[in-house]
Design a protein around this motif. Structure first.
Motif, PDB file in Angstrom:
ATOM      1  N   VAL A  33       0.682  -1.325  -0.151  1.00  0.00           N
ATOM      2  CA  VAL A  33      -0.132  -0.048  -0.205  1.00  0.00           C
ATOM      3  C   VAL A  33       0.943   1.182   0.064  1.00  0.00           C
ATOM      4  O   VAL A  33       0.318   2.356   0.071  1.00  0.00           O
ATOM      5  N   SER A  34       2.269   1.220  -0.375  1.00  0.00           N
ATOM      6  CA  SER A  34       3.244   1.996  -0.307  1.00  0.00           C
ATOM      7  C   SER A  34       2.710   3.305  -1.331  1.00  0.00           C
ATOM      8  O   SER A  34       2.959   4.405  -1.121  1.00  0.00           O
ATOM      9  N   ASN A  35       2.092   3.020  -2.462  1.00  0.00           N
ATOM     10  CA  ASN A  35       1.636   3.696  -3.599  1.00  0.00           C
ATOM     11  C   ASN A  35       0.216   3.948  -3.390  1.00  0.00           C
ATOM     12  O   ASN A  35      -0.270   4.821  -4.474  1.00  0.00           O
ATOM     13  N   GLY A  36      -0.344   4.015  -2.369  1.00  0.00           N
ATOM     14  CA  GLY A  36      -1.922   3.923  -2.355  1.00  0.00           C
ATOM     15  C   GLY A  36      -2.685   2.943  -2.045  1.00  0.00           C
ATOM     16  O   GLY A  36      -2.285   1.958  -1.918  1.00  0.00           O
ATOM     17  N   PRO A  37      -3.714   3.160  -1.527  1.00  0.00           N
ATOM     18  CA  PRO A  37      -4.824   2.258  -1.135  1.00  0.00           C
ATOM     19  C   PRO A  37      -5.176   1.129  -1.970  1.00  0.00           C
ATOM     20  O   PRO A  37      -5.174   1.309  -3.276  1.00  0.00           O
ATOM     21  N   VAL A  38      -5.183  -0.069  -1.506  1.00  0.00           N
ATOM     22  CA  VAL A  38      -5.687  -1.363  -2.605  1.00  0.00           C
ATOM     23  C   VAL A  38      -7.132  -1.779  -1.845  1.00  0.00           C
ATOM     24  O   VAL A  38      -6.963  -2.040  -0.811  1.00  0.00           O
ATOM     25  N   SER A  39      -7.761  -2.238  -2.758  1.00  0.00           N
ATOM     26  CA  SER A  39      -9.222  -2.971  -2.331  1.00  0.00           C
ATOM     27  C   SER A  39      -9.195  -4.340  -2.802  1.00  0.00           C
ATOM     28  O   SER A  39      -8.967  -4.482  -3.989  1.00  0.00           O
ATOM     29  N   LEU A  40      -9.666  -5.185  -1.921  1.00  0.00           N
ATOM     30  CA  LEU A  40      -9.970  -6.387  -2.128  1.00  0.00           C
ATOM     31  C   LEU A  40     -11.500  -6.612  -2.329  1.00  0.00           C
ATOM     32  O   LEU A  40     -12.212  -6.225  -1.586  1.00  0.00           O
ATOM     33  N   GLU A  41     -11.841  -6.931  -3.426  1.00  0.00           N
ATOM     34  CA  GLU A  41     -13.299  -6.898  -4.114  1.00  0.00           C
ATOM     35  C   GLU A  41     -13.859  -8.193  -3.964  1.00  0.00           C
ATOM     36  O   GLU A  41     -13.328  -9.245  -4.828  1.00  0.00           O
ATOM     37  N   LEU A  42     -14.935  -8.624  -3.489  1.00  0.00           N
ATOM     38  CA  LEU A  42     -15.846  -9.594  -3.776  1.00  0.00           C
ATOM     39  C   LEU A  42     -17.065  -9.246  -4.330  1.00  0.00           C
ATOM     40  O   LEU A  42     -17.887  -8.285  -4.051  1.00  0.00           O
ATOM     41  N   HIS A  43     -17.398 -10.029  -5.539  1.00  0.00           N
ATOM     42  CA  HIS A  43     -18.239  -9.743  -6.548  1.00  0.00           C
ATOM     43  C   HIS A  43     -19.248 -10.965  -6.520  1.00  0.00           C
ATOM     44  O   HIS A  43     -18.978 -11.951  -6.463  1.00  0.00           O
ATOM     45  N   ASP A  44     -20.620 -10.621  -7.038  1.00  0.00           N
ATOM     46  CA  ASP A  44     -21.405 -11.596  -7.553  1.00  0.00           C
ATOM     47  C   ASP A  44     -21.886 -10.989  -8.858  1.00  0.00           C
ATOM     48  O   ASP A  44     -21.724 -10.039  -9.073  1.00  0.00           O
ATOM     49  N   GLN A  45     -23.253 -11.693  -9.478  1.00  0.00           N
ATOM     50  CA  GLN A  45     -23.559 -11.251 -10.634  1.00  0.00           C
ATOM     51  C   GLN A  45     -24.163  -9.713 -10.638  1.00  0.00           C
ATOM     52  O   GLN A  45     -24.162  -8.927 -11.684  1.00  0.00           O
ATOM     53  N   PHE A  80     -24.779 -12.480  -0.033  1.00  0.00           N
ATOM     54  CA  PHE A  80     -24.801 -12.227  -1.565  1.00  0.00           C
ATOM     55  C   PHE A  80     -26.253 -12.211  -2.272  1.00  0.00           C
ATOM     56  O   PHE A  80     -27.047 -12.863  -1.708  1.00  0.00           O
ATOM     57  N   ASN A  81     -26.242 -11.620  -3.584  1.00  0.00           N
ATOM     58  CA  ASN A  81     -27.196 -11.568  -4.157  1.00  0.00           C
ATOM     59  C   ASN A  81     -27.854 -12.930  -4.978  1.00  0.00           C
ATOM     60  O   ASN A  81     -28.924 -13.185  -5.558  1.00  0.00           O
ATOM     61  N   ASP A  82     -26.507 -13.847  -5.360  1.00  0.00           N
ATOM     62  CA  ASP A  82     -26.601 -14.974  -6.050  1.00  0.00           C
ATOM     63  C   ASP A  82     -25.518 -15.998  -5.538  1.00  0.00           C
ATOM     64  O   ASP A  82     -24.776 -15.691  -4.733  1.00  0.00           O
ATOM     65  N   ASP A  83     -25.494 -16.900  -6.278  1.00  0.00           N
ATOM     66  CA  ASP A  83     -24.358 -18.015  -6.221  1.00  0.00           C
ATOM     67  C   ASP A  83     -23.026 -17.796  -6.971  1.00  0.00           C
ATOM     68  O   ASP A  83     -22.018 -18.273  -6.785  1.00  0.00           O
ATOM     69  N   SER A  84     -23.039 -16.563  -7.500  1.00  0.00           N
ATOM     70  CA  SER A  84     -21.855 -16.357  -8.211  1.00  0.00           C
ATOM     71  C   SER A  84     -20.728 -15.529  -7.281  1.00  0.00           C
ATOM     72  O   SER A  84     -21.241 -14.816  -6.695  1.00  0.00           O
ATOM     73  N   ARG A  85     -19.445 -15.924  -7.442  1.00  0.00           N
ATOM     74  CA  ARG A  85     -18.550 -15.339  -6.829  1.00  0.00           C
ATOM     75  C   ARG A  85     -17.167 -15.027  -7.497  1.00  0.00           C
ATOM     76  O   ARG A  85     -16.553 -15.885  -8.214  1.00  0.00           O
TER      77      ARG A  85
END
Length: 260
Positions: free
Chosen positions: A149-161, A229-234
């Motif tokens: 994170v030395s050059n800025g924030p990093v986000s871990l993102e979890l997605h569904d459909q 989550f909104n559905d079964d997709s990850r």
């Protein structure tokens, strides 16, 4: 080292203080020395978890295989916050995964119980087109790694459909959990932990269907949350503050999934 006593309790009615104590009811501890019925404090009240749902933990001592360490299980929910989507399936609330507590420099450090490694054994994995490919559509999985994170924030993102369900943003002086894309928002959308400055953050993330637990910097900080989550997709990916691929800022990436 010196033996200290730790009193863990769950007070109600505390006011928020900056980013601390943001939940309806609190859960934390004080460190000191117990003599008879008198407890001499060496610390202020410290939150055990920086997330949304972690309450009324129960300690267990000397469980077989834990070498005399303290194992904790907690309620992943809060009373008076009962309108969860799980009502659709006729159940409410659950427990966290068991954790090992140790006291280091006057602070509790947490890690997943060692037996969890038997079911979710981490192995090296890689990115494909910016995503952690092994996670695709898994309901119970674990991911760990180190984020620069030395050059800025990093986000871990979890997605569904439906899109971005939850994300955890690592920065030099803070970590933020945002679950604004999930189906339960009654307890709020975001929680923030203000931390000592670091150029790197380590993480160990466990997703167990609707429960998300993340251990940051070797368990110095944890977040626990229900995430519907909104559905079964990850899918899982990392982005920078400009929503661009940040997989190059993640190292030592490991993955495990519960075998069906």
């Amino acid at each position: 080292g010196q033996v200290r006593d730790v009193l863990i309790f769950s007070p109600q009615g505390m006011d928020a203080a900056g980013n601390r104590f943001a939940n309806l009811y609190q859960c934390g501890y004080v460190v000191g020395e117990l003599n008879g019925t008198h407890f001499t404090l060496d610390s202020e009240f410290i939150e055990l978890d920086a997330g949304f749902e972690f309450y009324a933990p129960q300690p267990f001592y000397n469980i077989e295989g834990e070498n005399g360490e303290i194992t904790i299980g907690a309620w992943c929910g809060l009373s008076d916050q009962d309108m969860h989507p799980s009502w659709e399936n006729h159940w409410l609330h659950c427990l966290t995964l068991p954790r090992i507590f140790t006291l280091t420099n006057g602070r509790i450090v947490q890690r997943p119980a060692d037996q969890i490694n038997d079911e979710l054994t981490l192995n090296a994995t890689e990115f494909i087109d910016g995503e952690v490919a092994a996670i695709k559509d898994q309901r119970v999985f674990r991911v760990s790694g180190t984020v620069d994170v030395s050059n800025g924030p990093v986000s871990l993102e979890l997605h569904d459909q439906a899109g971005k369900t939850m994300y955890v943003t690592f920065a030099e002086k803070s970590v933020v959990m945002d679950r604004s894309g999930n189906r339960y928002l009654a307890a709020g959308k975001t929680r923030t932990a203000d931390l000592s400055a670091k150029a790197e953050r380590t993480f160990d993330l466990i997703v167990d269907s609707s429960v998300v637990e993340i251990f940051i910097d070797g368990g110095e900080t944890t977040f626990t949350a229900r995430c519907y989550f909104n559905d079964d997709s990850r899918t899982l990916k990392f982005t920078n503050e400009f929503s661009q691929d940040a997989s190059s800022q993640v190292s030592d990436l490991k993955f495990a999934a519960l075998q069906k």
